[in-house]
Design a protein around this motif. Sequence first.
Motif, short mmCIF file in Angstrom:
data_model
loop_
_atom_site.label_atom_id
_atom_site.label_comp_id
_atom_site.label_asym_id
_atom_site.label_seq_id
_atom_site.Cartn_x
_atom_site.Cartn_y
_atom_site.Cartn_z
N LEU A 67 0.83 -1.22 0.00
CA LEU A 67 0.00 0.00 0.00
C LEU A 67 0.86 1.26 0.00
CD1 LEU A 67 -2.83 -1.13 2.45
CD2 LEU A 67 -2.87 -1.11 -0.05
N TYR A 68 1.89 1.24 -0.84
CA TYR A 68 2.76 2.42 -0.95
C TYR A 68 1.96 3.63 -1.44
CZ TYR A 68 6.76 5.30 -2.21
OH TYR A 68 7.67 6.32 -2.30
N LEU A 69 0.99 3.38 -2.33
CA LEU A 69 0.12 4.45 -2.82
C LEU A 69 -1.23 4.36 -2.12
CD1 LEU A 69 0.70 4.25 -6.68
CD2 LEU A 69 1.49 6.05 -5.14
N ASP A 70 -1.68 5.49 -1.56
CA ASP A 70 -3.02 5.50 -0.96
C ASP A 70 -4.08 5.63 -2.06
OD1 ASP A 70 -3.03 8.19 -1.75
OD2 ASP A 70 -2.75 8.97 0.28
N ALA A 71 -5.34 5.65 -1.66
CA ALA A 71 -6.43 5.65 -2.64
C ALA A 71 -6.34 6.84 -3.59
CB ALA A 71 -7.77 5.65 -1.91
N SER A 72 -6.01 8.01 -3.06
CA SER A 72 -5.90 9.20 -3.89
C SER A 72 -4.75 9.07 -4.89
CB SER A 72 -5.69 10.44 -3.00
OG SER A 72 -5.46 11.59 -3.78
N GLY A 73 -3.61 8.57 -4.41
CA GLY A 73 -2.46 8.38 -5.29
C GLY A 73 -2.72 7.36 -6.38
N GLN A 74 -3.47 6.31 -6.04
CA GLN A 74 -3.82 5.30 -7.04
C GLN A 74 -4.72 5.89 -8.13
OE1 GLN A 74 -5.38 1.70 -5.12
NE2 GLN A 74 -4.15 2.22 -3.33
N ALA A 75 -5.74 6.65 -7.71
CA ALA A 75 -6.66 7.25 -8.67
C ALA A 75 -5.94 8.23 -9.58
CB ALA A 75 -7.81 7.93 -7.93
N ASP A 76 -5.03 9.00 -8.99
CA ASP A 76 -4.26 9.98 -9.76
C ASP A 76 -3.39 9.28 -10.81
OD1 ASP A 76 -3.25 12.65 -10.30
OD2 ASP A 76 -1.41 12.02 -9.29
N LEU A 77 -2.79 8.16 -10.42
CA LEU A 77 -1.94 7.42 -11.35
C LEU A 77 -2.77 6.78 -12.46
CD1 LEU A 77 0.80 6.54 -12.24
CD2 LEU A 77 0.78 4.75 -10.49
N VAL A 78 -3.94 6.26 -12.14
CA VAL A 78 -4.81 5.68 -13.16
C VAL A 78 -5.19 6.74 -14.19
CG1 VAL A 78 -7.11 4.72 -13.60
CG2 VAL A 78 -5.69 3.78 -11.77
N SER A 79 -5.46 7.96 -13.74
CA SER A 79 -5.78 9.05 -14.67
C SER A 79 -4.62 9.33 -15.61
CB SER A 79 -6.14 10.33 -13.90
OG SER A 79 -7.33 10.16 -13.17
N ALA A 80 -3.40 9.30 -15.07
CA ALA A 80 -2.22 9.52 -15.91
C ALA A 80 -2.03 8.39 -16.91
CB ALA A 80 -0.98 9.66 -15.02
N ILE A 81 -2.29 7.15 -16.49
CA ILE A 81 -2.16 6.01 -17.39
C ILE A 81 -3.22 6.07 -18.48
CG2 ILE A 81 -2.29 3.49 -17.54
CD1 ILE A 81 0.29 4.71 -16.27
N ARG A 82 -4.39 6.56 -18.14
CA ARG A 82 -5.45 6.71 -19.15
C ARG A 82 -4.98 7.63 -20.28
NH1 ARG A 82 -9.39 7.65 -15.76
NH2 ARG A 82 -10.01 5.47 -15.65
N GLU A 83 -4.24 8.68 -19.95
CA GLU A 83 -3.70 9.58 -20.97
C GLU A 83 -2.68 8.86 -21.85
OE1 GLU A 83 -4.61 12.80 -21.58
OE2 GLU A 83 -6.20 12.47 -20.09
N VAL A 84 -1.87 8.02 -21.23
CA VAL A 84 -0.89 7.24 -22.01
C VAL A 84 -1.61 6.32 -22.99
CG1 VAL A 84 0.86 5.41 -21.87
CG2 VAL A 84 0.91 7.31 -20.24
N VAL A 85 -2.65 5.64 -22.50
CA VAL A 85 -3.36 4.67 -23.35
C VAL A 85 -4.10 5.37 -24.49
CG1 VAL A 85 -5.21 2.94 -23.34
CG2 VAL A 85 -3.53 2.97 -21.50
N MET A 86 -4.55 6.59 -24.27
CA MET A 86 -5.19 7.34 -25.35
C MET A 86 -4.19 7.61 -26.47
SD MET A 86 -7.65 10.03 -23.31
CE MET A 86 -8.07 10.90 -24.82
N ALA A 87 -2.93 7.88 -26.11
CA ALA A 87 -1.90 8.18 -27.10
C ALA A 87 -1.30 6.91 -27.70
CB ALA A 87 -0.79 9.02 -26.46
#
Length: 199
Positions: A13-33
Amino acid sequence: MRAVIRGFEIYKLYLDASGQADLVSAIREVVMAAPMFSPETPYGKPMSVRMTSAGAVGWYADRDGYRYVDRHPGGAAWPAIPAQVLTIWRDLTGLDRDPDCCLINYYGEGARMGMHQDKDEASFEWPVLSISLGDAGLFRIGNTTRGGKTESLWLESGDVVVMGGAARLTYHGVDRIRFGSSTLLPNAGRLNLTCRVVR
């Protein structure tokens, strides 16, 4: 919490819930590109995971073998590694050298990853860092040669693993995921981000 199993450093649990959600949003941008794709192994069998990459190079597989390439199969350059990923890398490895590749694997229901070594890189002196997001995955750790006794543990959303030193060439894999065990991803499944120094 940090634990060490056969040289693998596991940060639960190095990343808390907020950090996980933030990272998923960033990955979504990668997958769009750079949309996810299903590579074929050199043996002609499609892999059960879907994948894409970020960074200077991306990991790729087909009948010609496993390797790193500088472009997505669609022809575009890979997008940059998200800043959130680089922060985790720097914090846990303590290195000034950033990774060349962040491989992004998506595990849907029934997907797995057989036991393997990460050995397509030019040098094995650099660690490999792995971030788990979404559904829990049963991670199996073996030995530096095939066979022998293994150990398994469930990696949950927010867990980070660092494989360095003697563990760098240890066989490891994901036997299964507990599909639907997390609500982080809208359609369930597991994302695994693996950062490597390639060149």
